[in-house]
Design a protein around this motif. Structure first.
Motif, PDB file in Angstrom:
ATOM      1  N   SER A  46      37.012  40.141  38.649  1.00  0.00           N
ATOM      2  CA  SER A  46      37.248  40.559  37.275  1.00  0.00           C
ATOM      3  C   SER A  46      36.930  39.420  36.320  1.00  0.00           C
ATOM      4  O   SER A  46      37.494  38.328  36.435  1.00  0.00           O
ATOM      5  N   ALA A  47      36.043  39.666  35.382  1.00  0.00           N
ATOM      6  CA  ALA A  47      35.642  38.626  34.435  1.00  0.00           C
ATOM      7  C   ALA A  47      36.757  38.303  33.440  1.00  0.00           C
ATOM      8  O   ALA A  47      36.796  37.210  32.889  1.00  0.00           O
ATOM      9  N   THR A  48      37.684  39.222  33.218  1.00  0.00           N
ATOM     10  CA  THR A  48      38.730  39.000  32.221  1.00  0.00           C
ATOM     11  C   THR A  48      39.918  38.214  32.772  1.00  0.00           C
ATOM     12  O   THR A  48      40.407  37.299  32.120  1.00  0.00           O
ATOM     13  N   ASP A  49      40.409  38.553  33.975  1.00  0.00           N
ATOM     14  CA  ASP A  49      41.597  37.867  34.492  1.00  0.00           C
ATOM     15  C   ASP A  49      41.378  37.230  35.868  1.00  0.00           C
ATOM     16  O   ASP A  49      42.299  36.685  36.452  1.00  0.00           O
ATOM     17  N   ARG A  50      40.165  37.296  36.382  1.00  0.00           N
ATOM     18  CA  ARG A  50      39.781  36.687  37.660  1.00  0.00           C
ATOM     19  C   ARG A  50      40.597  37.190  38.855  1.00  0.00           C
ATOM     20  O   ARG A  50      40.723  36.515  39.865  1.00  0.00           O
ATOM     21  N   ARG A  51      41.101  38.395  38.751  1.00  0.00           N
ATOM     22  CA  ARG A  51      41.755  39.006  39.907  1.00  0.00           C
ATOM     23  C   ARG A  51      40.699  39.649  40.784  1.00  0.00           C
ATOM     24  O   ARG A  51      39.648  40.074  40.322  1.00  0.00           O
ATOM     25  N   SER A  52      41.012  39.718  42.054  1.00  0.00           N
ATOM     26  CA  SER A  52      40.089  40.301  43.026  1.00  0.00           C
ATOM     27  C   SER A  52      40.362  41.792  43.163  1.00  0.00           C
ATOM     28  O   SER A  52      41.455  42.270  42.854  1.00  0.00           O
ATOM     29  N   THR A  53      39.380  42.518  43.659  1.00  0.00           N
ATOM     30  CA  THR A  53      39.534  43.934  43.966  1.00  0.00           C
ATOM     31  C   THR A  53      39.459  44.107  45.465  1.00  0.00           C
ATOM     32  O   THR A  53      38.541  43.596  46.112  1.00  0.00           O
ATOM     33  N   SER A  54      40.449  44.804  46.027  1.00  0.00           N
ATOM     34  CA  SER A  54      40.471  45.121  47.457  1.00  0.00           C
ATOM     35  C   SER A  54      40.015  46.548  47.646  1.00  0.00           C
ATOM     36  O   SER A  54      40.251  47.399  46.791  1.00  0.00           O
ATOM     37  N   GLY A  55      39.414  46.810  48.781  1.00  0.00           N
ATOM     38  CA  GLY A  55      39.029  48.172  49.106  1.00  0.00           C
ATOM     39  C   GLY A  55      39.107  48.391  50.590  1.00  0.00           C
ATOM     40  O   GLY A  55      38.935  47.457  51.377  1.00  0.00           O
ATOM     41  N   TYR A  56      39.423  49.617  50.977  1.00  0.00           N
ATOM     42  CA  TYR A  56      39.401  49.960  52.398  1.00  0.00           C
ATOM     43  C   TYR A  56      38.932  51.389  52.589  1.00  0.00           C
ATOM     44  O   TYR A  56      39.046  52.226  51.690  1.00  0.00           O
ATOM     45  N   LEU A  57      38.375  51.630  53.764  1.00  0.00           N
ATOM     46  CA  LEU A  57      37.953  52.957  54.210  1.00  0.00           C
ATOM     47  C   LEU A  57      38.562  53.163  55.587  1.00  0.00           C
ATOM     48  O   LEU A  57      38.472  52.279  56.436  1.00  0.00           O
ATOM     49  N   MET A  58      39.188  54.318  55.839  1.00  0.00           N
ATOM     50  CA  MET A  58      39.814  54.584  57.130  1.00  0.00           C
ATOM     51  C   MET A  58      39.175  55.814  57.777  1.00  0.00           C
ATOM     52  O   MET A  58      38.964  56.834  57.121  1.00  0.00           O
ATOM     53  N   PHE A  59      38.893  55.659  59.053  1.00  0.00           N
ATOM     54  CA  PHE A  59      38.259  56.715  59.831  1.00  0.00           C
ATOM     55  C   PHE A  59      39.180  57.142  60.968  1.00  0.00           C
ATOM     56  O   PHE A  59      39.745  56.293  61.657  1.00  0.00           O
ATOM     57  N   VAL A  60      39.316  58.435  61.169  1.00  0.00           N
ATOM     58  CA  VAL A  60      40.032  58.991  62.316  1.00  0.00           C
ATOM     59  C   VAL A  60      39.037  59.828  63.086  1.00  0.00           C
ATOM     60  O   VAL A  60      38.404  60.732  62.525  1.00  0.00           O
ATOM     61  N   THR A  66      40.668  58.452  54.521  1.00  0.00           N
ATOM     62  CA  THR A  66      41.273  57.859  53.332  1.00  0.00           C
ATOM     63  C   THR A  66      40.436  56.676  52.869  1.00  0.00           C
ATOM     64  O   THR A  66      39.764  56.024  53.675  1.00  0.00           O
ATOM     65  N   TRP A  67      40.504  56.409  51.582  1.00  0.00           N
ATOM     66  CA  TRP A  67      39.811  55.265  51.018  1.00  0.00           C
ATOM     67  C   TRP A  67      40.529  54.872  49.736  1.00  0.00           C
ATOM     68  O   TRP A  67      41.208  55.683  49.114  1.00  0.00           O
ATOM     69  N   ARG A  68      40.384  53.612  49.381  1.00  0.00           N
ATOM     70  CA  ARG A  68      41.032  53.143  48.159  1.00  0.00           C
ATOM     71  C   ARG A  68      40.383  51.848  47.697  1.00  0.00           C
ATOM     72  O   ARG A  68      39.965  51.020  48.496  1.00  0.00           O
ATOM     73  N   SER A  69      40.345  51.702  46.406  1.00  0.00           N
ATOM     74  CA  SER A  69      39.886  50.476  45.777  1.00  0.00           C
ATOM     75  C   SER A  69      40.899  50.157  44.690  1.00  0.00           C
ATOM     76  O   SER A  69      41.234  51.021  43.885  1.00  0.00           O
ATOM     77  N   LYS A  70      41.415  48.915  44.700  1.00  0.00           N
ATOM     78  CA  LYS A  70      42.451  48.573  43.737  1.00  0.00           C
ATOM     79  C   LYS A  70      42.401  47.089  43.406  1.00  0.00           C
ATOM     80  O   LYS A  70      42.190  46.261  44.283  1.00  0.00           O
ATOM     81  N   LYS A  71      42.632  46.778  42.142  1.00  0.00           N
ATOM     82  CA  LYS A  71      42.698  45.383  41.713  1.00  0.00           C
ATOM     83  C   LYS A  71      43.982  44.775  42.273  1.00  0.00           C
ATOM     84  O   LYS A  71      45.049  45.397  42.240  1.00  0.00           O
ATOM     85  N   GLN A  72      43.859  43.555  42.814  1.00  0.00           N
ATOM     86  CA  GLN A  72      45.025  42.880  43.369  1.00  0.00           C
ATOM     87  C   GLN A  72      45.967  42.447  42.246  1.00  0.00           C
ATOM     88  O   GLN A  72      45.540  42.183  41.129  1.00  0.00           O
ATOM     89  N   LYS A  73      47.263  42.349  42.576  1.00  0.00           N
ATOM     90  CA  LYS A  73      48.279  42.060  41.568  1.00  0.00           C
ATOM     91  C   LYS A  73      48.314  40.592  41.147  1.00  0.00           C
ATOM     92  O   LYS A  73      48.832  40.270  40.086  1.00  0.00           O
ATOM     93  N   VAL A  74      47.820  39.714  41.988  1.00  0.00           N
ATOM     94  CA  VAL A  74      47.837  38.278  41.670  1.00  0.00           C
ATOM     95  C   VAL A  74      46.435  37.703  41.824  1.00  0.00           C
ATOM     96  O   VAL A  74      45.586  38.275  42.499  1.00  0.00           O
ATOM     97  N   VAL A  75      46.202  36.560  41.218  1.00  0.00           N
ATOM     98  CA  VAL A  75      44.925  35.879  41.331  1.00  0.00           C
ATOM     99  C   VAL A  75      44.885  35.156  42.675  1.00  0.00           C
ATOM    100  O   VAL A  75      45.815  34.430  43.022  1.00  0.00           O
ATOM    101  N   SER A  76      43.832  35.367  43.441  1.00  0.00           N
ATOM    102  CA  SER A  76      43.665  34.702  44.732  1.00  0.00           C
ATOM    103  C   SER A  76      42.998  33.356  44.525  1.00  0.00           C
ATOM    104  O   SER A  76      42.080  33.228  43.720  1.00  0.00           O
ATOM    105  N   ARG A  77      43.440  32.367  45.289  1.00  0.00           N
ATOM    106  CA  ARG A  77      42.902  31.021  45.124  1.00  0.00           C
ATOM    107  C   ARG A  77      41.678  30.757  45.998  1.00  0.00           C
ATOM    108  O   ARG A  77      41.062  29.706  45.896  1.00  0.00           O
ATOM    109  N   SER A  78      41.332  31.705  46.861  1.00  0.00           N
ATOM    110  CA  SER A  78      40.137  31.553  47.694  1.00  0.00           C
ATOM    111  C   SER A  78      39.656  32.928  48.125  1.00  0.00           C
ATOM    112  O   SER A  78      40.391  33.908  48.039  1.00  0.00           O
ATOM    113  N   SER A  79      38.422  32.985  48.610  1.00  0.00           N
ATOM    114  CA  SER A  79      37.897  34.267  49.104  1.00  0.00           C
ATOM    115  C   SER A  79      38.673  34.704  50.337  1.00  0.00           C
ATOM    116  O   SER A  79      38.916  35.896  50.536  1.00  0.00           O
TER     117      SER A  79
END
Length: 193
Positions: A46-60, A66-79
């Motif tokens: 995110s260019a505004t607050d430098r938070r990362s976005t997580s995403g997952y895809l689940m297969f059965v 199921t799938w989801r993409s969401k901005k993380q609640k805190v700023v991560s200090r590393s990849s």
């Protein structure tokens, strides 16, 4: 999210839906009972607050459920930290699927794979020693390690070019996007067979 950015995003989504009216998620019988997932995160995306976005895809059983993409609640200090937080979300979703499938009488009988393309995050999951650099993700670390030790999940490495969750966390080329749609089970029901 309001304003010009929201309008742009909604316009792009509507444009995509307009040109793909026949796209459907098709479920097939693949002959296995695996439950697996793909997880990814963009570090400081995110260019505004430098938070990362997580995403997952689940297969059965080979089908995307199921799938989801969401901005993380805190700023991560590393990849690695961003990916690790994404792994924690993926493990939570796998546990929910496992519980649901057990209630239906068809739970997985082997560890569920959660594919990750970050070797540092995988190493943190397997390393029993707490390091100063991982103290800020200690809760996620203990949660993941507990499930790993109980052989509920495993974390195989997957090369970035095969990481299906990339489409949820970052911009990808058209060819990678279309290839991912095919692997996710998206088919055009109007396409000639």
């Amino acid at each position: 999210m309001y304003g010009p950015r929201a309008t742009y995003t909604v316009t792009r989504i509507l444009r995509y839906l307009k040109v793909t009216p026949g796209k459907r998620l098709i479920f097939s019988k693949y002959g296995h009972t695996n439950v697996e997932g793909y997880t990814d995160a963009d570090w400081a995306g995110s260019a505004t607050d430098r938070r990362s976005t997580s995403g997952y895809l689940m297969f059965v059983r080979g089908n995307l459920v199921t799938w989801r993409s969401k901005k993380q609640k805190v700023v991560s200090r590393s990849s690695a930290e961003a990916e690790y937080r994404g792994m924690a979300h993926g493990v939570s979703e796998l546990l929910w699927l496992r519980r649901l499938l057990k209630d239906l009488g068809c739970g997985p009988n082997k560890p569920m794979d959660l594919y990750c393309d970050n070797t540092a995050a995988i190493a943190i999951a397997h390393n029993p020693v707490q390091h100063d650099r991982t103290k800020h993700v200690e809760v996620d670390r203990n949660f993941i390690k507990e499930k790993l030790d109980a052989e509920i999940v495993s974390f195989p490495f997957i090369r970035s070019e095969y990481q299906l969750a990339d489409v949820l966390t970052k911009a990808v080329s058209t060819s990678i996007f279309l290839n991912s749609l095919d692997k996710l089970g998206m088919r055009d029901v109007f396409a000639p067979t």
